[in-house]
Scaffold this active site. Structure first.
Site, PDB file in Angstrom:
ATOM      1  CG  HIS A   1     -59.871  15.178 -86.276  1.00  0.00           C
ATOM      2  ND1 HIS A   1     -60.126  16.200 -85.605  1.00  0.00           N
ATOM      3  CD2 HIS A   1     -60.479  14.058 -86.050  1.00  0.00           C
ATOM      4  CE1 HIS A   1     -60.582  15.779 -84.927  1.00  0.00           C
ATOM      5  NE2 HIS A   1     -60.877  15.614 -83.967  1.00  0.00           N
ATOM      6  CB  CYS A   2     -54.749  18.352 -85.374  1.00  0.00           C
ATOM      7  SG  CYS A   2     -54.490  19.468 -86.642  1.00  0.00           S
ATOM      8  CB  THR A   3     -58.479  22.581 -84.482  1.00  0.00           C
ATOM      9  OG1 THR A   3     -58.228  22.403 -83.396  1.00  0.00           O
ATOM     10  CG2 THR A   3     -58.371  23.208 -84.921  1.00  0.00           C
TER      11      THR A   3
ATOM     12  N   GLY B   1     -56.287  20.475 -89.346  1.00  0.00           N
ATOM     13  CA  GLY B   1     -56.049  19.108 -90.261  1.00  0.00           C
ATOM     14  C   GLY B   1     -54.911  18.939 -91.135  1.00  0.00           C
TER      15      GLY B   1
ATOM     16  CB  THR C   1     -52.861  16.269 -89.536  1.00  0.00           C
ATOM     17  OG1 THR C   1     -54.336  16.402 -88.185  1.00  0.00           O
ATOM     18  CG2 THR C   1     -54.067  14.969 -90.376  1.00  0.00           C
TER      19      THR C   1
END
Length: 299
Positions: free
Chosen positions: A190-192, A194, A198
């Site tokens: 994940h990232c912030t 997504g 991602t």
């Protein structure tokens, strides 16, 4: 019964109704891999309470007639607002590892809320540390001056996606090393929101596995509404305080555009000559490693 009595009765009923709504439990988490095969696709987006854009990449077809395995490849947005039920739900996925692509400032501002002693390993692969700082600075300058005319969110995101394919190859190589290490065990990344870091890594993985291009882009674009909905209140406030131009440009940043992902694949062809060369030269995935990933992640 008088109007006054009716009025107060209605207020009391409304208050009770609101209280009851607050205590209605959320629907139980539906994990696609644990459902009958015919029901999995409709539950691809997992219904976590405090996590947006959490989905299983299983079930996608490949050119050779196979399908991505359910329950082994998960992508998501930030995990900073997970509920207690969400943390229990993560345990049900039997994860081998969680990969966090966020930059240091992002993690400091919104740390993941994970089980106290997670049974899975947490791997940090920060991407766009400097890029995020530069973007924040540009937006801060525009916000202070009230002049957003020089801020071009589409160009910024296009450049970021090209950087994913070139500048950040070592980081994404580490991600694929982890997938090899997992050896078919479930991995979540994940990232912030997504959608970008991602989204790019998911697209590269699906392309490696042989998933058709139209399916890859459909999966990528599925993040748009999720990301914007998660920031709807922020956008509304921004529209009221900074005007339509600022809100519209931030909305672009929060969304997804197919040509951003296409720009990253174009950068791959420009730099490496072909996607296969990119896999081998930039990500360190020779033919044997690619075959191993397909063997473990397809059925």
């Amino acid at each position: 019964m008088s109007r006054k009595t009716l009025y107060w009765s209605a207020l009391a009923f409304a208050a009770v109704a609101i209280a009851l709504v607050q205590f209605i439990p959320a629907p139980p988490l539906q994990v696609p891999a644990q459902l009958p095969a015919e029901e999995r696709a409709q539950h691809r987006m997992l219904n976590f309470e405090g996590v947006r854009n959490f989905r299983d990449l299983g079930g996608y077809p490949t050119a050779d007639g196979r399908h991505v395995r359910w329950g082994v490849l998960y992508r998501a947005g930030s995990l900073d607002e997970t509920s207690r039920a969400d943390q229990q739900g993560l345990a049900r996925l039997d994860l081998y590892a969680l990969v966090d692509f966020r930059s240091a400032p992002e993690k400091e501002e919104a740390p993941d809320q994970l089980p106290p002693e997670p049974a899975f390993k947490v791997v940090e692969i920060p991407i766009l540390d400097e890029g995020n700082n530069a973007l924040d600075e540009k937006f801060r300058e525009a916000s202070e001056t009230g002049d957003f005319s020089a801020l071009d969110p589409d160009a910024l995101m296009t450049d970021a996606y090209r950087d994913f394919a070139t500048v950040f190859s070592p980081e994404f190589a580490s991600f694929f090393d982890l997938l090899l290490e997992a050896d078919g065990r479930p991995v979540l990344w994940h990232c912030t929101a997504g959608k970008d870091r991602t989204g790019f890594s998911s697209a590269v993985l699906l392309r490696l596995l042989g998933v058709p291009e139209d399916v890859i882009y459909r999966d990528y674009m599925a993040s748009g509404d999720q990301a914007i909905e998660a920031r709807s209140a922020t956008l509304s406030l921004l529209r009221m305080t900074r005007g339509d131009e600022a809100a519209d440009k931030v909305k672009t940043l929060l969304g997804v555009e197919e040509h951003w992902l296409r720009a990253s694949f174009a950068a791959i062809d420009e730099r490496y000559g072909s996607f296969d060369n990119y896999l081998q030269q930039a990500l360190g995935l020779d033919a044997a490693k690619q075959a191993r990933l397909r063997e473990r992640l397809l059925e």
